[in-house]
Write an enzyme that holds these catalytic residues in place. Sequence first.
Site, mmCIF file in Angstrom:
data_model
loop_
_atom_site.group_PDB
_atom_site.id
_atom_site.type_symbol
_atom_site.label_atom_id
_atom_site.label_comp_id
_atom_site.label_asym_id
_atom_site.label_seq_id
_atom_site.Cartn_x
_atom_site.Cartn_y
_atom_site.Cartn_z
ATOM 1 N N ASP A 152 0.854 -1.183 0.000
ATOM 2 C CA ASP A 152 0.000 0.000 0.000
ATOM 3 C C ASP A 152 0.896 1.240 0.000
ATOM 4 O O ASP A 152 1.813 1.342 0.817
ATOM 5 C CB ASP A 152 -0.853 -0.012 1.287
ATOM 6 C CG ASP A 152 -2.288 0.359 1.030
ATOM 7 O OD1 ASP A 152 -2.507 1.456 0.509
ATOM 8 O OD2 ASP A 152 -3.182 -0.442 1.374
ATOM 9 N N ASP A 171 -3.134 4.523 -2.304
ATOM 10 C CA ASP A 171 -4.192 5.028 -1.441
ATOM 11 C C ASP A 171 -4.646 6.427 -1.862
ATOM 12 O O ASP A 171 -3.807 7.324 -2.028
ATOM 13 C CB ASP A 171 -3.626 5.073 -0.011
ATOM 14 C CG ASP A 171 -4.677 5.354 1.021
ATOM 15 O OD1 ASP A 171 -5.629 4.564 1.123
ATOM 16 O OD2 ASP A 171 -4.546 6.373 1.745
ATOM 17 N N GLU A 227 -6.466 3.546 -5.947
ATOM 18 C CA GLU A 227 -7.773 3.615 -5.294
ATOM 19 C C GLU A 227 -8.442 4.834 -5.911
ATOM 20 O O GLU A 227 -8.036 5.978 -5.658
ATOM 21 C CB GLU A 227 -7.628 3.792 -3.779
ATOM 22 C CG GLU A 227 -8.978 3.788 -3.103
ATOM 23 C CD GLU A 227 -8.964 4.250 -1.647
ATOM 24 O OE1 GLU A 227 -9.869 3.892 -0.901
ATOM 25 O OE2 GLU A 227 -8.041 5.001 -1.260
ATOM 26 N N HIS A 278 -11.165 -3.659 3.129
ATOM 27 C CA HIS A 278 -11.081 -3.264 4.543
ATOM 28 C C HIS A 278 -11.879 -1.999 4.855
ATOM 29 O O HIS A 278 -11.992 -1.617 6.016
ATOM 30 C CB HIS A 278 -9.613 -3.043 4.909
ATOM 31 C CG HIS A 278 -9.034 -1.876 4.160
ATOM 32 N ND1 HIS A 278 -8.832 -1.895 2.796
ATOM 33 C CD2 HIS A 278 -8.661 -0.647 4.574
ATOM 34 C CE1 HIS A 278 -8.358 -0.734 2.403
ATOM 35 N NE2 HIS A 278 -8.247 0.050 3.460
ATOM 36 N N ASP A 279 -12.386 -1.311 3.832
ATOM 37 C CA ASP A 279 -13.158 -0.085 4.046
ATOM 38 C C ASP A 279 -14.660 -0.306 3.890
ATOM 39 O O ASP A 279 -15.441 0.642 3.958
ATOM 40 C CB ASP A 279 -12.752 0.982 3.015
ATOM 41 C CG ASP A 279 -11.366 1.532 3.283
ATOM 42 O OD1 ASP A 279 -10.941 1.531 4.449
ATOM 43 O OD2 ASP A 279 -10.709 1.951 2.314
HETATM 44 C C1 GLC Z 1 -8.155 4.900 2.011
HETATM 45 C C2 GLC Z 1 -7.945 3.656 2.835
HETATM 46 C C3 GLC Z 1 -8.622 3.828 4.148
HETATM 47 C C4 GLC Z 1 -7.992 4.990 4.864
HETATM 48 C C5 GLC Z 1 -8.021 6.247 4.012
HETATM 49 C C6 GLC Z 1 -7.077 7.271 4.532
HETATM 50 O O1 GLC Z 1 -9.456 5.088 1.653
HETATM 51 O O2 GLC Z 1 -8.370 2.533 2.130
HETATM 52 O O3 GLC Z 1 -8.581 2.679 4.941
HETATM 53 O O4 GLC Z 1 -8.648 5.230 6.074
HETATM 54 O O5 GLC Z 1 -7.616 5.989 2.678
HETATM 55 O O6 GLC Z 1 -5.760 6.885 4.323
#
Ligand code: GLC
Length: 584
Positions: free
Chosen positions: A130, A232, A286, A355-356
């Site tokens: 990541d 991310d 992402e 995970h989100d």
């Molecule tokens: C992304 C991650 C998430 C995190 C956010 C801030 O969306 O997947 O888990 O809280 O970024 O880094």
Amino acid sequence: MKTLKLIKVIIVMALIVTIGSCQTQTKKNKTIPGRKWWKEAVVYQIYPRSFKDSNGDGVGDLKGITSKLDYVKSLGVNVIWLNPIFASPNRDNGYDISDYYKIMKQFGTMQDFDTLLAEMHKRGLKLVLDLVVNHTSSDNEWFKQSRSSRTNPYRNFYHWWPAEKGKPAKRWSYFDVDHNAWRYDAKTNAYYLHYFARSQPDLNWENPKVRQAIYKMMRFWLNKGIDGFRMDVIPFISKDTTFPKLPAKYHGNFIDYYANGPHLHEYLKEMNKEVLSKYNIMTVAEGAGVTSNEVLNFVNPSRHELDMLYNFEAMGLKRMPGTPSFNLVAFKEIYTKWDSVIDDKGWGTIWLGNHDKPRMVTHWGNDSPKYRALSSKMLTTFLMTMHATPFYYNGDELGMTNIKFDSIKDYRDIETLNAYKHLKETGGNIQKFLDKEKLVARDNARTPFQWDTTRNAGFTTGHPWIKVNPNFKTINVATEEKNPNSVLNYFKKIIKLRKENLILVYGKYTLLDKENPNVYSYTRKMNGEKFLVLLNFSNHNASANLSFDMHKARVLIDNYTSGPTAENIKNFMLRPYEAVVFKL
Ligand code: GLC
């Protein structure tokens, strides 16, 4: 003597047949343009904190993952994406990095990391890390320097707004208790920007020194031999740093404003030129806030930016408490639109949980005892038969479900906890919030991985950092490995099918019967071959309105133990949550 001769003849014949079929395979596959290892991969996402604890402190770790690599390999997946494993105070479970060059203490040491990577490569598994570079932790040395004085060399590593200019224009924050993305810092009488929690200040990508520091760090990990990055919230890195008043159309929808800043593609091109292009790796953004109109700007190879992006459009199709289903017609439209936009001009991704998000089966399927396994398998069939690289979240291969905490005390996630505090402070409806969190909270997907029926599901010998889902007695690896019809064994079977049939990776996707509210059906076509996929997203019998001649159709996989009857095949009739893949 005679028998020996016979054996020899048989061996030679077998060899001829094998070589012959390999050649047809290769010949067929040679006609596939643009083949890449990451297009043919199934990415398995491991949430390290919850996967396997090796030292009894209640938190998963790298040694724990290494000890389970044979399990991961047995699934048939070939890439592992790990959520952040870098030094972090863990206010946002590792998405707040205090040192990019160190491993998080709870997860182990650099030696543990090197062993993990070597053990993965030994098994033919690739590793994607990541990359969290929109922000750091406020504990990061860069930020400590930056906030120490206005003249510090690191001052411009972050976005500061001097208080003498008055209050900066409103920016919304995802995790802040007050929803305010500007935080006043008395030490230098200025505000700093944080799109996420106040402990996650945003880096200033306008500053070339920031970009160079990031590229250097990326090279460090790539030179260790990792195979790619998941980036991310990468569309957020570029901002209009004059920070004008947010145009009204973005109020309540600020993600659209935060994404795709003015210099984003310039930075991604620079990153590609200086770092990514020098390695045989995969990259995936992402794609927060990115629409289908914009995706090719990221993934068209001629632009030299990134390989893939995962979008959130379908995630907007909310399921609310009490609704048995969601709008399947809209769901199909979204996936079909993204496929047609990307077409052969780039490459897509497909996912239904991470995970989100809540657990896949709870959100998109049906987690009642009657339909949990069937609907999990049906959703997995969707993921593994689409024209894109599947990103699959650990535990979904077991059909793990939302834990649905009753009390706020059980939650650990900063997003839920701060939203709760905000509601308390502003007098919002707490019960309504808690009911909703049972369906949507991120912690639902972060409970410990369920290995077996022993204490804590075999995750830890200590006290787990978050509660184990009590359903681990039935939903776990050990039990499911023994059952040929388990969700787990179905997952392995369908991955094998995808691997053995590149038509499922590269074949053209065509949506059929698009107005059907219950059944999702499509074909995949390549080199004169055609597969038909039928997925019943409803909890009742439903049929697709199709007109293929099914006489010669062969069932390749079906999620029911008894395959479909001839009558059902003829009428394109499916049982509740049934999924069937045919070769036509
Ligand atoms: C992304 C991650 C998430 C995190 C956010 C801030 O969306 O997947 O888990 O809280 O970024 O880094």
